[in-house]
Enzyme design. Structure first.
Site, mmCIF file in Angstrom:
data_model
loop_
_atom_site.group_PDB
_atom_site.id
_atom_site.type_symbol
_atom_site.label_atom_id
_atom_site.label_comp_id
_atom_site.label_asym_id
_atom_site.label_seq_id
_atom_site.Cartn_x
_atom_site.Cartn_y
_atom_site.Cartn_z
ATOM 1 N N TYR A 41 39.045 50.299 -58.190
ATOM 2 C CA TYR A 41 39.072 51.769 -58.242
ATOM 3 C C TYR A 41 39.199 52.253 -59.693
ATOM 4 C CZ TYR A 41 40.895 56.529 -57.746
ATOM 5 O OH TYR A 41 41.096 57.878 -57.870
HETATM 6 N N1 LIG Z 1 44.825 62.506 -54.678
HETATM 7 C C1 LIG Z 1 45.195 61.859 -55.775
HETATM 8 O O1 LIG Z 1 46.388 61.576 -55.999
HETATM 9 C C2 LIG Z 1 44.175 61.460 -56.810
HETATM 10 C C3 LIG Z 1 44.644 60.822 -57.972
HETATM 11 C C4 LIG Z 1 43.719 60.452 -58.934
HETATM 12 C C5 LIG Z 1 42.386 60.752 -58.788
HETATM 13 N N2 LIG Z 1 41.948 61.351 -57.645
HETATM 14 C C6 LIG Z 1 40.506 61.627 -57.518
HETATM 15 O O2 LIG Z 1 40.340 63.001 -57.171
HETATM 16 C C7 LIG Z 1 39.196 63.157 -56.335
HETATM 17 C C8 LIG Z 1 39.575 63.876 -55.053
HETATM 18 O O3 LIG Z 1 40.569 63.087 -54.399
HETATM 19 P P1 LIG Z 1 41.230 63.515 -53.014
HETATM 20 O O4 LIG Z 1 42.634 63.050 -53.047
HETATM 21 O O5 LIG Z 1 40.923 64.922 -52.728
HETATM 22 O O6 LIG Z 1 40.424 62.537 -52.026
HETATM 23 P P2 LIG Z 1 39.729 62.849 -50.621
HETATM 24 O O7 LIG Z 1 39.297 61.508 -50.097
HETATM 25 O O8 LIG Z 1 40.604 63.679 -49.767
HETATM 26 O O9 LIG Z 1 38.460 63.695 -51.033
HETATM 27 C C9 LIG Z 1 37.231 63.141 -51.409
HETATM 28 C C10 LIG Z 1 36.133 63.797 -50.578
HETATM 29 O O10 LIG Z 1 34.875 63.284 -51.033
HETATM 30 C C11 LIG Z 1 34.063 63.035 -49.910
HETATM 31 N N3 LIG Z 1 33.109 61.975 -50.277
HETATM 32 C C12 LIG Z 1 33.385 60.691 -50.579
HETATM 33 N N4 LIG Z 1 32.243 60.016 -50.849
HETATM 34 C C13 LIG Z 1 31.230 60.916 -50.724
HETATM 35 C C14 LIG Z 1 29.824 60.826 -50.856
HETATM 36 N N5 LIG Z 1 29.215 59.664 -51.151
HETATM 37 N N6 LIG Z 1 29.082 61.944 -50.665
HETATM 38 C C15 LIG Z 1 29.678 63.120 -50.339
HETATM 39 N N7 LIG Z 1 31.008 63.249 -50.171
HETATM 40 C C16 LIG Z 1 31.778 62.164 -50.370
HETATM 41 C C17 LIG Z 1 35.015 62.591 -48.801
HETATM 42 O O11 LIG Z 1 34.488 62.803 -47.507
HETATM 43 C C18 LIG Z 1 36.230 63.466 -49.086
HETATM 44 O O12 LIG Z 1 36.214 64.639 -48.311
HETATM 45 C C19 LIG Z 1 38.632 61.760 -56.131
HETATM 46 O O13 LIG Z 1 37.601 61.552 -57.078
HETATM 47 C C20 LIG Z 1 39.804 60.854 -56.419
HETATM 48 O O14 LIG Z 1 39.388 59.577 -56.862
HETATM 49 C C21 LIG Z 1 42.816 61.723 -56.651
#
Ligand SMILES: NC(=O)c1ccc[n+]([C@@H]2O[C@H](COP(=O)([O-])OP(=O)(O)OC[C@H]3O[C@@H](n4cnc5c(N)ncnc54)[C@H](O)[C@@H]3O)[C@@H](O)[C@H]2O)c1
Length: 321
Positions: A156
């Site tokens: 990741y």
């Molecule tokens: N939540 C955290 O603590 C955190 C920390 C660091 C980074 N991030 C990053 O922030 C971003 C959002 O994270 P989140 O917590 O909201 O995650 P999440 O999984 O709730 O949201 C990601 C969304 O992207 C959609 N998705 C995934 N692959 C896809 C694709 N190929 N095409 C279209 N849609 C797609 C999923 O269905 C989901 O709804 C991500 O990039 C994640 O890596 C999150």
């Protein structure tokens, strides 16, 4: 402003979209509602967004050219200021150990397809989600954007570091404006079921024992969702030519204190089962947020004593517990 927001049905995407709509921006959401966690939660978030003026959903995949074309067509209609807020990705350090292929497809190929569409369509700047996981097992604390990030310890973290390099390349080669935001453990209402707060709350309310990894000695810079949203929107508005910012809570907390906050909010004390650290996990994360503070006016205010009860309240209401 019109924003193409990928991952709009996700935890952070939903909250950013809501805030953009609140201030009158238009949002084109793009999400494939994948089944990494219960899609019902994504459907519910999306239902709320679809009731709002200014929101349009494109149900599709960032790795499918046709879906991307449909979303970018809507974005580029007329003569409006545009931005891309690219949050869609496969998240989850542990999940990446067993499913590297999904991470390479969604996070590296998907990112490439989105940024390539920005180049071809000559869109406004792109803000994208990176992560504290790019710091790997960095021993220098707090983590600063000036530190080296070429020693990832998870697939990741590697894919998100690759995104920062992809963004750098597209900025240098084609002049695309790109801002990477390194999020630090985001939590709050509508949060992700695979994350600790969700699992802890569920178990505490059901009276089940809590599995605690790293023997409870882990530390995290927890960031409340409203603070992250403010940082994302400030980055969208500032539209730097090329930058990377840490967005953390600005305070490192002990995992046991986080659990204590959950117990207090649930009104019960849970039994704990201690386990060693899991592969890919790091002992501590801590964010130096001075760069974001100065440039974006980023000022996270919510401590876990305030944010955790808000999550628990949402959880009880949502699951009628
Ligand atoms: N939540 C955290 O603590 C955190 C920390 C660091 C980074 N991030 C990053 O922030 C971003 C959002 O994270 P989140 O917590 O909201 O995650 P999440 O999984 O709730 O949201 C990601 C969304 O992207 C959609 N998705 C995934 N692959 C896809 C694709 N190929 N095409 C279209 N849609 C797609 C999923 O269905 C989901 O709804 C991500 O990039 C994640 O890596 C999150």
């Amino acid at each position: 402003m019109r924003v193409l927001l990928t991952g709009s049905a996700g935890f952070i995407g939903f909250s950013v979209a809501s805030a953009l709509l609140d201030r009158g921006d238009e949002v084109i959401g793009l999400d494939n509602f994948n089944e990494y966690y219960d899609p019902t939660l994504k459907i519910r978030r999306n239902e709320i967004l679809e009731k709002r003026k200014g929101f349009t959903l494109v149900r599709g995949d960032i790795t499918h050219q046709k879906d991307l074309d449909g979303a970018f067509d809507l974005l580029m209609k007329g003569n409006v200021e545009t931005r891309i807020c690219h949050l869609a990705a496969q998240a989850g350090v542990r999940h990446s150990i067993d499913h590297p292929d999904i991470f390479l497809r969604d996070n590296i190929n998907g990112f490439n397809m989105v940024i390539e569409a920005c180049r071809k369509r000559k869109t406004g700047g792109m803000i994208y989600a990176s992560t504290s996981a790019v710091y790997g097992d960095n021993k220098e604390h707090p983590f600063s954007e000036a530190h080296r990030t070429d020693n990832p310890i998870s697939i990741y973290g590697f894919t998100k570091k690759a995104n920062e390099l992809q963004a750098y390349l597209y900025h240098k080669m084609y002049g695309i404006s790109c801002t990477g935001l390194r999020f630090f453990t985001v939590y709050g209402p509508w949060g992700r079921p695979d994350m600790a707060l969700f699992r802890f709350t569920d178990k505490v309310l059901k009276g089940e024992a809590l599995p605690v990894f790293g023997h409870g000695k882990m530390q995290r810079d927890f960031t409340y969702i409203d603070d992250i949203v403010a940082g994302v929107i400030a980055a969208l508005d500032r539209n730097d030519p090329y930058e990377i910012y840490n967005l953390g809570g600005g305070k490192t907390e002990e995992l046991m204190d986080y659990i204590a906050a959950v117990e207090k909010a649930c009104g019960t004390v849970a039994q704990k089962e201690l386990f060693p650290m899991q592969p890919g996990d790091v002992v501590a994360t801590s964010a130096d947020i001075s760069k974001a503070r100065k440039a974006l006016g980023y000022d996270p205010k919510t401590r876990i004593s305030e944010g955790v009860p808000k999550f628990v309240e949402w959880y009880r209401e949502y699951y009628k517990m």
